[in-house]
Structures are given as structure tokens and as C-alpha cells.
Design a protein around this motif. Sequence first.
Motif, PDB file in Angstrom:
ATOM      1  N   ASN A  78    -122.012  -9.447 -34.879  1.00 42.97           N
ATOM      2  CA  ASN A  78    -122.356 -10.567 -35.938  1.00 42.97           C
ATOM      3  C   ASN A  78    -122.589 -10.184 -37.105  1.00 42.97           C
ATOM      4  OD1 ASN A  78    -120.079 -11.446 -33.629  1.00 42.97           O
ATOM      5  ND2 ASN A  78    -119.408 -12.714 -35.576  1.00 42.97           N
ATOM      6  N   SER A  79    -123.948  -9.531 -37.246  1.00 37.88           N
ATOM      7  CA  SER A  79    -124.245  -8.461 -38.353  1.00 37.88           C
ATOM      8  C   SER A  79    -123.383  -8.065 -38.951  1.00 37.88           C
ATOM      9  CB  SER A  79    -125.741  -8.371 -37.848  1.00 37.88           C
ATOM     10  OG  SER A  79    -125.816  -7.653 -37.097  1.00 37.88           O
ATOM     11  N   ILE A  80    -123.716  -7.597 -40.363  1.00 35.41           N
ATOM     12  CA  ILE A  80    -123.076  -6.430 -41.127  1.00 35.41           C
ATOM     13  C   ILE A  80    -123.720  -6.201 -42.507  1.00 35.41           C
ATOM     14  CG2 ILE A  80    -121.620  -8.556 -42.185  1.00 35.41           C
ATOM     15  CD1 ILE A  80    -119.015  -6.734 -42.300  1.00 35.41           C
ATOM     16  N   LEU A  81    -123.026  -4.687 -42.570  1.00 32.21           N
ATOM     17  CA  LEU A  81    -124.104  -4.239 -43.678  1.00 32.21           C
ATOM     18  C   LEU A  81    -123.079  -4.215 -44.521  1.00 32.21           C
ATOM     19  CD1 LEU A  81    -126.243  -1.488 -42.351  1.00 32.21           C
ATOM     20  CD2 LEU A  81    -126.638  -3.811 -42.684  1.00 32.21           C
ATOM     21  N   LEU A  82    -122.930  -4.130 -45.908  1.00 33.86           N
ATOM     22  CA  LEU A  82    -121.552  -4.239 -46.600  1.00 33.86           C
ATOM     23  C   LEU A  82    -122.381  -3.229 -48.256  1.00 33.86           C
ATOM     24  CD1 LEU A  82    -120.562  -8.073 -48.014  1.00 33.86           C
ATOM     25  CD2 LEU A  82    -119.154  -6.760 -46.006  1.00 33.86           C
ATOM     26  N   ASN A 108    -117.887 -15.884 -37.589  1.00 30.17           N
ATOM     27  CA  ASN A 108    -118.159 -15.732 -38.743  1.00 30.17           C
ATOM     28  C   ASN A 108    -119.535 -14.699 -38.717  1.00 30.17           C
ATOM     29  OD1 ASN A 108    -117.515 -18.032 -40.490  1.00 30.17           O
ATOM     30  ND2 ASN A 108    -118.859 -19.192 -39.110  1.00 30.17           N
ATOM     31  N   PHE A 109    -119.755 -13.301 -39.513  1.00 30.94           N
ATOM     32  CA  PHE A 109    -120.859 -12.791 -40.398  1.00 30.94           C
ATOM     33  C   PHE A 109    -121.548 -12.657 -40.507  1.00 30.94           C
ATOM     34  CE2 PHE A 109    -116.713 -11.017 -37.636  1.00 30.94           C
ATOM     35  CZ  PHE A 109    -117.290  -9.797 -37.303  1.00 30.94           C
ATOM     36  N   GLU A 110    -122.684 -12.499 -40.430  1.00 32.25           N
ATOM     37  CA  GLU A 110    -124.177 -12.359 -41.544  1.00 32.25           C
ATOM     38  C   GLU A 110    -124.206 -11.524 -41.951  1.00 32.25           C
ATOM     39  OE1 GLU A 110    -128.600 -13.741 -41.545  1.00 32.25           O
ATOM     40  OE2 GLU A 110    -127.370 -13.868 -39.582  1.00 32.25           O
ATOM     41  N   VAL A 111    -124.523 -10.940 -43.337  1.00 34.42           N
ATOM     42  CA  VAL A 111    -125.434 -10.225 -44.053  1.00 34.42           C
ATOM     43  C   VAL A 111    -126.353  -9.412 -43.639  1.00 34.42           C
ATOM     44  CG1 VAL A 111    -124.956  -8.424 -46.526  1.00 34.42           C
ATOM     45  CG2 VAL A 111    -122.913 -10.352 -45.904  1.00 34.42           C
ATOM     46  N   LEU A 129    -120.392  -1.812 -42.271  1.00 34.98           N
ATOM     47  CA  LEU A 129    -120.556  -1.738 -40.923  1.00 34.98           C
ATOM     48  C   LEU A 129    -121.141  -2.753 -40.391  1.00 34.98           C
ATOM     49  CD1 LEU A 129    -123.264   1.076 -41.795  1.00 34.98           C
ATOM     50  CD2 LEU A 129    -120.941   1.697 -41.502  1.00 34.98           C
ATOM     51  N   VAL A 130    -120.554  -2.698 -39.144  1.00 35.04           N
ATOM     52  CA  VAL A 130    -120.281  -4.554 -38.078  1.00 35.04           C
ATOM     53  C   VAL A 130    -121.400  -3.901 -36.970  1.00 35.04           C
ATOM     54  CG1 VAL A 130    -119.190  -5.804 -36.872  1.00 35.04           C
ATOM     55  CG2 VAL A 130    -118.503  -5.097 -39.338  1.00 35.04           C
ATOM     56  N   SER A 131    -122.787  -4.763 -36.068  1.00 33.66           N
ATOM     57  CA  SER A 131    -122.940  -4.724 -34.900  1.00 33.66           C
ATOM     58  C   SER A 131    -122.540  -4.320 -33.832  1.00 33.66           C
ATOM     59  CB  SER A 131    -123.615  -5.512 -34.698  1.00 33.66           C
ATOM     60  OG  SER A 131    -124.583  -5.414 -33.311  1.00 33.66           O
ATOM     61  N   HIS A 132    -122.786  -2.664 -33.571  1.00 31.76           N
ATOM     62  CA  HIS A 132    -122.141  -2.875 -32.089  1.00 31.76           C
ATOM     63  C   HIS A 132    -121.272  -3.720 -30.972  1.00 31.76           C
ATOM     64  CE1 HIS A 132    -120.496  -0.378 -27.775  1.00 31.76           C
ATOM     65  NE2 HIS A 132    -120.023   0.219 -29.378  1.00 31.76           N
ATOM     66  N   SER A 133    -122.468  -3.633 -31.257  1.00 37.14           N
ATOM     67  CA  SER A 133    -122.612  -5.546 -29.857  1.00 37.14           C
ATOM     68  C   SER A 133    -121.713  -6.286 -30.599  1.00 37.14           C
ATOM     69  CB  SER A 133    -124.001  -5.396 -30.167  1.00 37.14           C
ATOM     70  OG  SER A 133    -124.583  -6.759 -31.536  1.00 37.14           O
ATOM     71  N   THR A 134    -121.334  -6.742 -31.417  1.00 39.09           N
ATOM     72  CA  THR A 134    -119.754  -7.265 -31.664  1.00 39.09           C
ATOM     73  C   THR A 134    -118.613  -6.932 -31.091  1.00 39.09           C
ATOM     74  OG1 THR A 134    -120.955  -7.396 -34.437  1.00 39.09           O
ATOM     75  CG2 THR A 134    -118.161  -8.669 -34.114  1.00 39.09           C
ATOM     76  N   LEU A 135    -117.965  -5.694 -31.159  1.00 41.38           N
ATOM     77  CA  LEU A 135    -117.445  -5.869 -30.108  1.00 41.38           C
ATOM     78  C   LEU A 135    -117.067  -6.062 -29.137  1.00 41.38           C
ATOM     79  CD1 LEU A 135    -116.848  -2.249 -30.461  1.00 41.38           C
ATOM     80  CD2 LEU A 135    -115.598  -3.640 -31.137  1.00 41.38           C
TER      81      LEU A 135
END
Length: 147
Positions: A78-82, A108-111, A129-135
Amino acid sequence: MDREWELALSPFSIAERLISELVGIEKTVRINSSFSADVVSGNLNIPLQGYYTEPSFLQVFNYPLISGNPLSALQKPNSILLTETAARKLFNTTDVLGRTFEVTGQGNFEVAGVLLDPPKNSHMVFEALVSHSTLPPAEQTYSGDFK
């Protein structure tokens, strides 16, 4: 109705095999193009598109970060790059490191950082870009396409 699809697919397991079995391959990156979400903001749902990917994305491709640590940015679920544009679209600023937001049906996602917008001549078009581990594990078995 006939429909034409342009896809680039490979099993995710090929990444490990490439590194272990072929000389000269230093890094791989797995990308899944299925990230499509609605960000909850008050009474609005704001659409956001992008890729699920690994931390190595920022080592393999040249997408500079405005803020965040490229070595740890996509480590946690749930980490994300915007992109700059997406940060402004969601928060009206690019000073969003560490902020969280709700994604409909995904929590919830954290930037973890903000990227410069992808160049106009890139075939990889994304807002996040979302952490692959979120899938979920069942979806971590293939890589998506680049259109």
C-alpha cells in the motif's frame, strides 16, 4: 465484433530465472498494468491509473523522484508513488510525502514519493506506481501490458 489487443506478457517467475540463469543480467523489474482505482476525497471519487511494480523500477528506468527515497519507496504494501500531476490532482500540491488517502475497495495508501511526470514520448503512461506487494498473491503471477 473483432477486437485487436496489443499485449506484452510474461510470467513473473521469469525475472528470477533470468538473473540466476543468464550471465550479464543485473536487475529485473516486474510490472503489472492493472492498477486502476478511485480515490475517495470528500464526496468525490477521483480516478487514478498506474502500475503495480517493484522497488527496482526506479533503478531500471529513469523516472526521477522529486521527493522520497528511491531505494525504499515501493517496499511496503500500500505504498504509492504519485506523479507531479497526480499529486496536484489529489492534494493540490506536490508536498505529499507521507500523506495517506483511501482507495475504494483497497484501503488506505501512503505516499512514498513524488515522481516527475513521465515524458510525453514514453509508452509507459501512468499517474501512480504502487508497491507490487500490494497485489493479492493470486495476481502476482503475470506482468501486464504497455500500450
